[in-house]
Design a protein around this motif. Structure first.
Motif, PDB file in Angstrom:
ATOM      1  N   SER A  96      29.365  51.592  19.057  1.00 22.28           N
ATOM      2  CA  SER A  96      27.923  51.792  19.295  1.00 22.28           C
ATOM      3  C   SER A  96      27.678  52.739  20.462  1.00 22.28           C
ATOM      4  O   SER A  96      26.819  53.620  20.380  1.00 22.28           O
ATOM      5  N   SER A  97      28.429  52.570  21.541  1.00 20.78           N
ATOM      6  CA  SER A  97      28.218  53.448  22.700  1.00 20.78           C
ATOM      7  C   SER A  97      28.615  54.885  22.376  1.00 20.78           C
ATOM      8  O   SER A  97      27.951  55.829  22.811  1.00 20.78           O
ATOM      9  N   PHE A  98      29.670  55.088  21.585  1.00 22.43           N
ATOM     10  CA  PHE A  98      30.046  56.443  21.207  1.00 22.43           C
ATOM     11  C   PHE A  98      29.004  57.069  20.283  1.00 22.43           C
ATOM     12  O   PHE A  98      28.707  58.259  20.398  1.00 22.43           O
ATOM     13  N   ALA A  99      28.418  56.291  19.390  1.00 16.39           N
ATOM     14  CA  ALA A  99      27.378  56.820  18.510  1.00 16.39           C
ATOM     15  C   ALA A  99      26.159  57.254  19.314  1.00 16.39           C
ATOM     16  O   ALA A  99      25.590  58.322  19.076  1.00 16.39           O
ATOM     17  N   ILE A 100      25.768  56.457  20.273  1.00 14.53           N
ATOM     18  CA  ILE A 100      24.626  56.819  21.121  1.00 14.53           C
ATOM     19  C   ILE A 100      24.959  58.051  21.957  1.00 14.53           C
ATOM     20  O   ILE A 100      24.136  58.961  22.095  1.00 14.53           O
ATOM     21  N   TYR A 101      26.162  58.118  22.496  1.00 14.77           N
ATOM     22  CA  TYR A 101      26.586  59.282  23.278  1.00 14.77           C
ATOM     23  C   TYR A 101      26.571  60.543  22.414  1.00 14.77           C
ATOM     24  O   TYR A 101      26.116  61.594  22.841  1.00 14.77           O
ATOM     25  N   SER A 102      27.052  60.448  21.177  1.00 14.05           N
ATOM     26  CA  SER A 102      27.101  61.611  20.284  1.00 14.05           C
ATOM     27  C   SER A 102      25.705  62.098  19.930  1.00 14.05           C
ATOM     28  O   SER A 102      25.475  63.297  19.782  1.00 14.05           O
ATOM     29  N   LEU A 103      24.775  61.190  19.766  1.00 15.47           N
ATOM     30  CA  LEU A 103      23.412  61.594  19.435  1.00 15.47           C
ATOM     31  C   LEU A 103      22.691  62.234  20.617  1.00 15.47           C
ATOM     32  O   LEU A 103      21.755  62.995  20.427  1.00 15.47           O
ATOM     33  N   LYS A 104      23.119  61.943  21.840  1.00 13.96           N
ATOM     34  CA  LYS A 104      22.473  62.516  23.019  1.00 13.96           C
ATOM     35  C   LYS A 104      23.044  63.871  23.412  1.00 13.96           C
ATOM     36  O   LYS A 104      22.509  64.533  24.285  1.00 13.96           O
ATOM     37  N   LYS A 105      24.143  64.286  22.777  1.00 14.54           N
ATOM     38  CA  LYS A 105      24.728  65.575  23.113  1.00 14.54           C
ATOM     39  C   LYS A 105      23.782  66.694  22.683  1.00 14.54           C
ATOM     40  O   LYS A 105      22.995  66.539  21.761  1.00 14.54           O
ATOM     41  N   THR A 106      23.890  67.847  23.318  1.00 14.54           N
ATOM     42  CA  THR A 106      22.962  68.931  23.046  1.00 14.54           C
ATOM     43  C   THR A 106      23.226  69.628  21.717  1.00 14.54           C
ATOM     44  O   THR A 106      22.344  70.265  21.176  1.00 14.54           O
TER      45      THR A 106
END
Length: 83
Positions: free
Chosen positions: A28-38
Protein backbone atom coordinates in the motif's frame (compact mmCIF):
# COMPACT_ATOMS: atom_id res chain seq x y z
CA UNK A 1 -12.59 -10.23 19.25
CA UNK A 2 -12.92 -13.35 17.10
CA UNK A 3 -9.59 -12.82 15.35
CA UNK A 4 -7.65 -12.35 18.58
CA UNK A 5 -9.30 -15.37 20.21
CA UNK A 6 -8.38 -17.49 17.18
CA UNK A 7 -4.78 -16.24 17.35
CA UNK A 8 -4.57 -17.10 21.06
CA UNK A 9 -5.88 -20.60 20.42
CA UNK A 10 -3.63 -21.23 17.41
CA UNK A 11 -0.38 -19.46 18.14
CA UNK A 12 1.26 -20.76 14.95
CA UNK A 13 -0.82 -18.24 12.97
CA UNK A 14 0.75 -15.21 14.67
CA UNK A 15 3.86 -15.05 12.39
CA UNK A 16 1.68 -15.53 9.31
CA UNK A 17 -0.60 -12.67 10.33
CA UNK A 18 2.40 -10.47 11.11
CA UNK A 19 4.09 -11.05 7.75
CA UNK A 20 0.85 -10.66 5.78
CA UNK A 21 0.13 -7.37 7.56
CA UNK A 22 3.68 -6.17 6.90
CA UNK A 23 3.44 -7.13 3.19
CA UNK A 24 0.05 -5.41 2.77
CA UNK A 25 1.33 -2.23 4.44
CA UNK A 26 4.44 -2.23 2.24
CA UNK A 27 2.44 -2.75 -0.95
CA UNK A 28 0.00 0.00 0.00
CA UNK A 29 2.76 2.47 0.86
CA UNK A 30 4.57 1.74 -2.42
CA UNK A 31 1.35 2.24 -4.40
CA UNK A 32 0.76 5.60 -2.74
CA UNK A 33 4.40 6.59 -3.31
CA UNK A 34 4.17 5.62 -7.00
CA UNK A 35 1.04 7.68 -7.51
CA UNK A 36 2.68 10.76 -5.96
CA UNK A 37 5.69 10.66 -8.29
CA UNK A 38 5.82 13.38 -10.93
CA UNK A 39 5.95 11.02 -13.91
CA UNK A 40 2.58 9.47 -13.01
CA UNK A 41 -0.26 11.63 -14.28
CA UNK A 42 -3.79 10.88 -13.19
CA UNK A 43 -5.53 14.07 -14.37
CA UNK A 44 -6.14 13.89 -18.11
CA UNK A 45 -8.42 16.97 -18.28
CA UNK A 46 -5.84 19.55 -17.19
CA UNK A 47 -2.96 17.91 -19.07
CA UNK A 48 -4.27 16.03 -22.14
CA UNK A 49 -0.79 15.59 -23.69
CA UNK A 50 1.58 14.70 -20.82
CA UNK A 51 4.30 13.44 -23.15
CA UNK A 52 4.97 17.04 -24.19
CA UNK A 53 6.18 17.89 -20.68
CA UNK A 54 8.79 15.10 -20.45
CA UNK A 55 12.32 16.40 -20.03
CA UNK A 56 14.54 14.53 -22.51
CA UNK A 57 17.68 15.06 -20.44
CA UNK A 58 16.12 13.34 -17.40
CA UNK A 59 16.36 9.53 -17.38
CA UNK A 60 13.00 7.81 -17.52
CA UNK A 61 11.63 5.00 -15.42
CA UNK A 62 12.77 1.59 -16.59
CA UNK A 63 16.25 1.72 -18.08
CA UNK A 64 18.09 4.26 -20.18
CA UNK A 65 21.43 3.44 -21.74
CA UNK A 66 23.24 6.19 -23.68
CA UNK A 67 20.08 8.16 -24.36
CA UNK A 68 20.52 10.99 -26.82
CA UNK A 69 17.45 12.99 -27.73
CA UNK A 70 17.24 14.58 -31.16
CA UNK A 71 14.11 16.30 -32.44
CA UNK A 72 12.39 14.65 -35.39
CA UNK A 73 11.83 17.22 -38.11
CA UNK A 74 8.49 15.79 -39.26
CA UNK A 75 7.07 15.96 -35.74
CA UNK A 76 8.35 19.51 -35.29
CA UNK A 77 6.56 20.53 -38.51
CA UNK A 78 3.32 18.94 -37.36
CA UNK A 79 3.62 20.58 -33.94
CA UNK A 80 4.19 24.01 -35.54
CA UNK A 81 1.27 23.52 -37.91
CA UNK A 82 -1.17 22.55 -35.14
CA UNK A 83 -0.30 25.43 -32.82
Amino acid sequence: MGIFQTLMKKKELIPLVFFMTFAAAGASSFAIYSLKKTDVILDRKRNPEPWEAVDPSEPQKLITINQQWKPIEELQKVRRATK
